[in-house]
Design a protein around this motif. Structure first.
Motif, PDB file in Angstrom:
ATOM      1  N   TYR A 187     -13.798  -8.168 -23.375  1.00 14.41           N
ATOM      2  CA  TYR A 187     -13.337  -9.170 -22.431  1.00 14.41           C
ATOM      3  C   TYR A 187     -14.409  -9.577 -21.429  1.00 14.41           C
ATOM      4  CZ  TYR A 187      -8.738  -8.396 -24.346  1.00 14.41           C
ATOM      5  OH  TYR A 187      -7.673  -8.311 -25.193  1.00 14.41           O
ATOM      6  N   GLY A 188     -15.568  -8.941 -21.468  1.00 11.62           N
ATOM      7  CA  GLY A 188     -16.648  -9.307 -20.565  1.00 11.62           C
ATOM      8  C   GLY A 188     -16.379  -8.949 -19.119  1.00 11.62           C
ATOM      9  N   LEU A 189     -15.570  -7.940 -18.885  1.00  9.94           N
ATOM     10  CA  LEU A 189     -15.240  -7.516 -17.523  1.00  9.94           C
ATOM     11  C   LEU A 189     -15.683  -6.078 -17.299  1.00  9.94           C
ATOM     12  CD1 LEU A 189     -11.573  -8.820 -17.337  1.00  9.94           C
ATOM     13  CD2 LEU A 189     -13.571  -9.847 -16.276  1.00  9.94           C
ATOM     14  N   PRO A 190     -16.157  -5.763 -16.104  1.00  8.41           N
ATOM     15  CA  PRO A 190     -16.483  -4.371 -15.786  1.00  8.41           C
ATOM     16  C   PRO A 190     -15.210  -3.512 -15.816  1.00  8.41           C
ATOM     17  CG  PRO A 190     -17.365  -5.863 -14.122  1.00  8.41           C
ATOM     18  CD  PRO A 190     -16.469  -6.665 -15.008  1.00  8.41           C
ATOM     19  N   GLU A 191     -15.350  -2.282 -16.248  1.00  9.87           N
ATOM     20  CA  GLU A 191     -14.190  -1.393 -16.330  1.00  9.87           C
ATOM     21  C   GLU A 191     -13.530  -1.193 -14.971  1.00  9.87           C
ATOM     22  OE1 GLU A 191     -14.603   2.183 -18.645  1.00  9.87           O
ATOM     23  OE2 GLU A 191     -16.027   1.189 -19.981  1.00  9.87           O
ATOM     24  N   GLN A 192     -14.315  -1.153 -13.907  1.00  7.12           N
ATOM     25  CA  GLN A 192     -13.741  -0.992 -12.568  1.00  7.12           C
ATOM     26  C   GLN A 192     -12.848  -2.186 -12.229  1.00  7.12           C
ATOM     27  OE1 GLN A 192     -16.500  -0.364  -9.353  1.00  7.12           O
ATOM     28  NE2 GLN A 192     -14.914  -0.485  -7.804  1.00  7.12           N
ATOM     29  N   ALA A 239      -6.998  -5.487 -19.367  1.00  9.11           N
ATOM     30  CA  ALA A 239      -8.207  -6.281 -19.601  1.00  9.11           C
ATOM     31  C   ALA A 239      -7.846  -7.677 -20.090  1.00  9.11           C
ATOM     32  CB  ALA A 239      -9.123  -5.585 -20.603  1.00  9.11           C
ATOM     33  N   PHE A 240      -6.881  -7.766 -21.000  1.00  7.59           N
ATOM     34  CA  PHE A 240      -6.437  -9.053 -21.521  1.00  7.59           C
ATOM     35  C   PHE A 240      -5.873  -9.925 -20.395  1.00  7.59           C
ATOM     36  CE2 PHE A 240      -2.930 -11.652 -23.161  1.00  7.59           C
ATOM     37  CZ  PHE A 240      -3.603 -12.445 -24.073  1.00  7.59           C
ATOM     38  N   ARG A 241      -4.984  -9.355 -19.581  1.00  4.04           N
ATOM     39  CA  ARG A 241      -4.361 -10.119 -18.493  1.00  4.04           C
ATOM     40  C   ARG A 241      -5.363 -10.469 -17.399  1.00  4.04           C
ATOM     41  NH1 ARG A 241       1.626  -9.707 -18.009  1.00  4.04           N
ATOM     42  NH2 ARG A 241       2.332  -8.849 -19.990  1.00  4.04           N
ATOM     43  N   ALA A 242      -6.287  -9.581 -17.109  1.00  6.70           N
ATOM     44  CA  ALA A 242      -7.310  -9.868 -16.095  1.00  6.70           C
ATOM     45  C   ALA A 242      -8.188 -11.034 -16.542  1.00  6.70           C
ATOM     46  CB  ALA A 242      -8.159  -8.627 -15.831  1.00  6.70           C
ATOM     47  N   MET A 283       5.376  -5.606 -24.621  1.00  8.73           N
ATOM     48  CA  MET A 283       3.926  -5.639 -24.703  1.00  8.73           C
ATOM     49  C   MET A 283       3.529  -6.519 -25.888  1.00  8.73           C
ATOM     50  SD  MET A 283       1.165  -2.525 -24.767  1.00  8.73           S
ATOM     51  CE  MET A 283       1.959  -1.817 -23.356  1.00  8.73           C
ATOM     52  N   ARG A 284       2.457  -7.266 -25.732  1.00  8.89           N
ATOM     53  CA  ARG A 284       2.029  -8.187 -26.784  1.00  8.89           C
ATOM     54  C   ARG A 284       1.387  -7.442 -27.945  1.00  8.89           C
ATOM     55  NH1 ARG A 284      -3.262  -9.070 -27.168  1.00  8.89           N
ATOM     56  NH2 ARG A 284      -4.559  -8.227 -25.546  1.00  8.89           N
ATOM     57  N   LYS A 285       1.411  -8.063 -29.126  1.00  5.66           N
ATOM     58  CA  LYS A 285       0.771  -7.503 -30.312  1.00  5.66           C
ATOM     59  C   LYS A 285      -0.738  -7.639 -30.177  1.00  5.66           C
ATOM     60  CE  LYS A 285       0.651  -7.939 -35.296  1.00  5.66           C
ATOM     61  NZ  LYS A 285       1.129  -8.680 -36.462  1.00  5.66           N
ATOM     62  N   LYS A 286      -1.476  -6.593 -30.510  1.00  8.84           N
ATOM     63  CA  LYS A 286      -2.934  -6.600 -30.394  1.00  8.84           C
ATOM     64  C   LYS A 286      -3.565  -7.186 -31.649  1.00  8.84           C
ATOM     65  CE  LYS A 286      -3.290  -2.681 -27.288  1.00  8.84           C
ATOM     66  NZ  LYS A 286      -2.034  -2.978 -26.698  1.00  8.84           N
ATOM     67  N   HIS A 287      -4.607  -7.975 -31.465  1.00 10.69           N
ATOM     68  CA  HIS A 287      -5.363  -8.518 -32.581  1.00 10.69           C
ATOM     69  C   HIS A 287      -6.311  -7.447 -33.109  1.00 10.69           C
ATOM     70  CE1 HIS A 287      -3.945 -12.566 -31.814  1.00 10.69           C
ATOM     71  NE2 HIS A 287      -4.122 -12.316 -30.542  1.00 10.69           N
ATOM     72  N   ALA A 288      -6.720  -7.579 -34.357  1.00  5.74           N
ATOM     73  CA  ALA A 288      -7.591  -6.588 -34.989  1.00  5.74           C
ATOM     74  C   ALA A 288      -8.890  -6.397 -34.215  1.00  5.74           C
ATOM     75  CB  ALA A 288      -7.890  -6.991 -36.427  1.00  5.74           C
TER      76      ALA A 288
END
Length: 72
Positions: free
Chosen positions: A17-22, A45-48, A1-6
């Protein structure tokens, strides 16, 4: 898994990410069905968002072979 930014750790998924949760949930389900890998909501969310950006780049107005595809 990638490291998360702050900024990713402190922010909720959808606004970051500007995406709906659904959409994020559906992407995670499809990803798991295809690759048999379960993603946590942040990673999904990141990959989507990355997938959507790739799609938009590939089908921008001056797209492949001079075709015109409007993607918003």
């Amino acid at each position: 898994m990638r490291k998360k930014h702050a900024c990713e750790v402190a922010s909720p998924i959808a606004p970051l990410y500007g995406l709906p949760e659904q959409a994020v949930r559906e992407f995670a389900q499809l990803f798991e069905q295809i690759y048999s890998i379960s993603l946590d909501p942040d990673e999904a969310a990141f990959r989507a968002r990355n997938f959507l950006n790739l799609y938009r780049a590939a089908l921008r107005d001056d797209g492949p072979a001079g075709t015109s595809h409007a993607v918003s």
